[in-house]
Enzyme design. Structure first.
Site, mmCIF file in Angstrom:
data_model
loop_
_atom_site.group_PDB
_atom_site.id
_atom_site.type_symbol
_atom_site.label_atom_id
_atom_site.label_comp_id
_atom_site.label_asym_id
_atom_site.label_seq_id
_atom_site.Cartn_x
_atom_site.Cartn_y
_atom_site.Cartn_z
ATOM 1 N N ARG A 47 -3.881 -17.927 17.557
ATOM 2 C CA ARG A 47 -3.875 -18.875 18.691
ATOM 3 C C ARG A 47 -2.695 -18.716 19.633
ATOM 4 N NH1 ARG A 47 -5.738 -21.242 14.540
ATOM 5 N NH2 ARG A 47 -4.641 -19.555 13.495
ATOM 6 N N THR A 48 -1.520 -18.398 19.127
ATOM 7 C CA THR A 48 -0.373 -18.308 20.040
ATOM 8 C C THR A 48 -0.554 -17.121 20.983
ATOM 9 O OG1 THR A 48 0.957 -19.158 18.221
ATOM 10 C CG2 THR A 48 2.148 -18.322 20.125
ATOM 11 N N LYS A 75 10.111 3.661 14.924
ATOM 12 C CA LYS A 75 10.848 4.938 14.997
ATOM 13 C C LYS A 75 12.355 4.689 15.067
ATOM 14 C CE LYS A 75 7.169 6.732 17.942
ATOM 15 N NZ LYS A 75 6.917 7.094 19.359
ATOM 16 N N ARG A 116 6.768 -12.473 19.588
ATOM 17 C CA ARG A 116 6.852 -12.956 18.195
ATOM 18 C C ARG A 116 7.347 -11.806 17.332
ATOM 19 N NH1 ARG A 116 2.130 -16.090 14.946
ATOM 20 N NH2 ARG A 116 2.937 -17.737 16.301
ATOM 21 N N HIS A 128 9.647 -22.129 16.790
ATOM 22 C CA HIS A 128 8.374 -21.886 17.487
ATOM 23 C C HIS A 128 8.288 -22.948 18.593
ATOM 24 C CE1 HIS A 128 4.365 -20.688 18.312
ATOM 25 N NE2 HIS A 128 3.855 -20.680 17.089
HETATM 26 N N1 CP Z 1 0.145 -21.973 15.157
HETATM 27 C C1 CP Z 1 0.326 -20.643 15.247
HETATM 28 O O1 CP Z 1 1.428 -20.144 15.536
HETATM 29 O O2 CP Z 1 -0.807 -19.923 15.010
HETATM 30 P P1 CP Z 1 -0.926 -18.340 15.065
HETATM 31 O O3 CP Z 1 -0.041 -17.779 13.972
HETATM 32 O O4 CP Z 1 -2.381 -18.027 14.860
HETATM 33 O O5 CP Z 1 -0.426 -17.884 16.404
#
Ligand code: CP
Length: 337
Positions: free
Chosen positions: A57-58, A86, A107, A135
């Site tokens: 989702r993110t 590398k 991420r 997050h």
């Molecule tokens: N909530 C969340 O970060 O979901 P994902 O890991 O699917 O991005």
């Protein structure tokens, strides 16, 4: 804070007024996210969407949010497909990628990695999760959802009672969310976890310093009582040395219809950042609550698009221009909201 051109790395950057501003802009994004209207305000802009850890989702909602504002998205979805394998440094990667993009979402599994990357970047960088640390955009969409859910119950955020349940040690969503909520007044936090997976002490201390009430417990049934919000989390298996170690805690705290009815106040809002672990030995949030009106988990995921659109619009300084290129959509949109 000054949004235009800023990195968004931690919720500690925000004051309460900043949060309210993001929420106001997010409200204005609703017709665009719901496909009633479209805008090309970011026509020509490129998002570097760099995910070096799994995400559904993110990653997709950041990409959709940018597309819905008229911009284009370039993605990296696997650390193995990147030159980091590398031996390239985060600094060099940041410097290079910022030449290809107008803004970057990243991420990465290491705490502090996104901040390190941002120091080399010539464009704004958003932290989409750095290991067990933070997050921030998830915390914003969670708090936006909390606000909407409570408003529909004639309540505000100040004075609310929230229970956070599960792996509070490794869960970056609860680290960011609790700190963001602490900008409000007189919150009661009930932190339900195995004692080995408690919320980090520095976060608990900060919540208490800001005069919030914090109760830490392993007693889920008692901890569920008298809350406005119950926020469940998954055991973060990927943060343990071995799967066997994670197995010790998996399935220990579960919410299902029977437990909800017995221990939670009627109308308690049920939240989870997702993914929930739906395997039999985990199942921290049971499917038998899927039709429950207080289950807000899919309202959270929908709200993620609005909040991420708002973050892009504020950071790229186009909030006042969204309307200029707005028009009705011309495809079938009858659905779902
Ligand atoms: N909530 C969340 O970060 O979901 P994902 O890991 O699917 O991005």
């Amino acid at each position: 804070m000054q949004f235009p051109g800023s990195h968004i790395l931690s919720v500690s950057q925000f004051e309460r007024t900043d949060v309210e501003k993001i929420f106001d802009v997010a409200d204005g994004m609703r017709p665009f996210a719901h496909r009633e209207r479209m805008t090309k305000v970011l026509d020509g802009a490129i998002l570097g969407n760099m995910f070096f850890e799994p995400s559904t989702r993110t990653r997709v909602s950041f990409g959709c949010a940018f597309n819905l504002l008229g911009g284009e998205v370039r993605e990296t979805t696997d650390i193995k497909a990147s030159s980091l394998t590398k031996g390239e440094s985060l600094y060099d990667t940041g410097r290079v990628m910022s030449g290809y993009s107008d803004i970057i979402v990243m991420r990465h599994p290491q705490a502090g990695s996104v901040a390190e990357f941002s120091r080399a970047s010539r464009v704004p960088v958003f932290n989409a999760g750095d290991g067990p640390n933070e997050h921030p955009s998830q915390a914003l969409l969670d708090l936006y959802t909390i606000k909407k859910e409570l408003v529909s119950r004639d309540q505000g955020i100040d004075g609310m009672h929230i229970a956070m349940v599960g792996d509070l040690k490794h869960g970056r969503t609860v680290h960011s969310l609790s700190q963001l909520i602490s900008l409000y007044k007189k919150i009661r936090f009930t932190l339900i976890s195995p004692k080995e997976l408690r919320m980090p002490e520095d976060i608990v201390e900060e919540l208490r310093k800001r005069e919030h009430q914090v109760v830490e417990t392993e007693d889920m049934e008692h901890g569920l009582e008298a809350n406005d919000i119950v926020y469940l989390t998954r055991i973060q298996e990927e943060r343990f040395a071995t799967k066997l170690e994670a197995d010790i805690y998996r399935g220990r705290f579960r919410l299902n219809q029977a437990i909800y009815t017995r221990y939670c106040r009627p109308n308690t809002v049920i939240m989870h950042p997702l993914p929930r672990d739906s395997r039999d030995d985990a199942n921290e949030l049971d499917n038998d609550l899927n039709q429950h009106p207080s289950l807000a988990i899919f309202r959270q995921t929908d709200n993620g698009v609005l909040v991420r659109m708002a973050l892009f619009a504020l950071t790229l300084d186009v909030t006042d221009q969204v309307e200029k290129s707005a028009r009705a959509v011309n495809w079938y949109t009858e659905r779902r909201f």
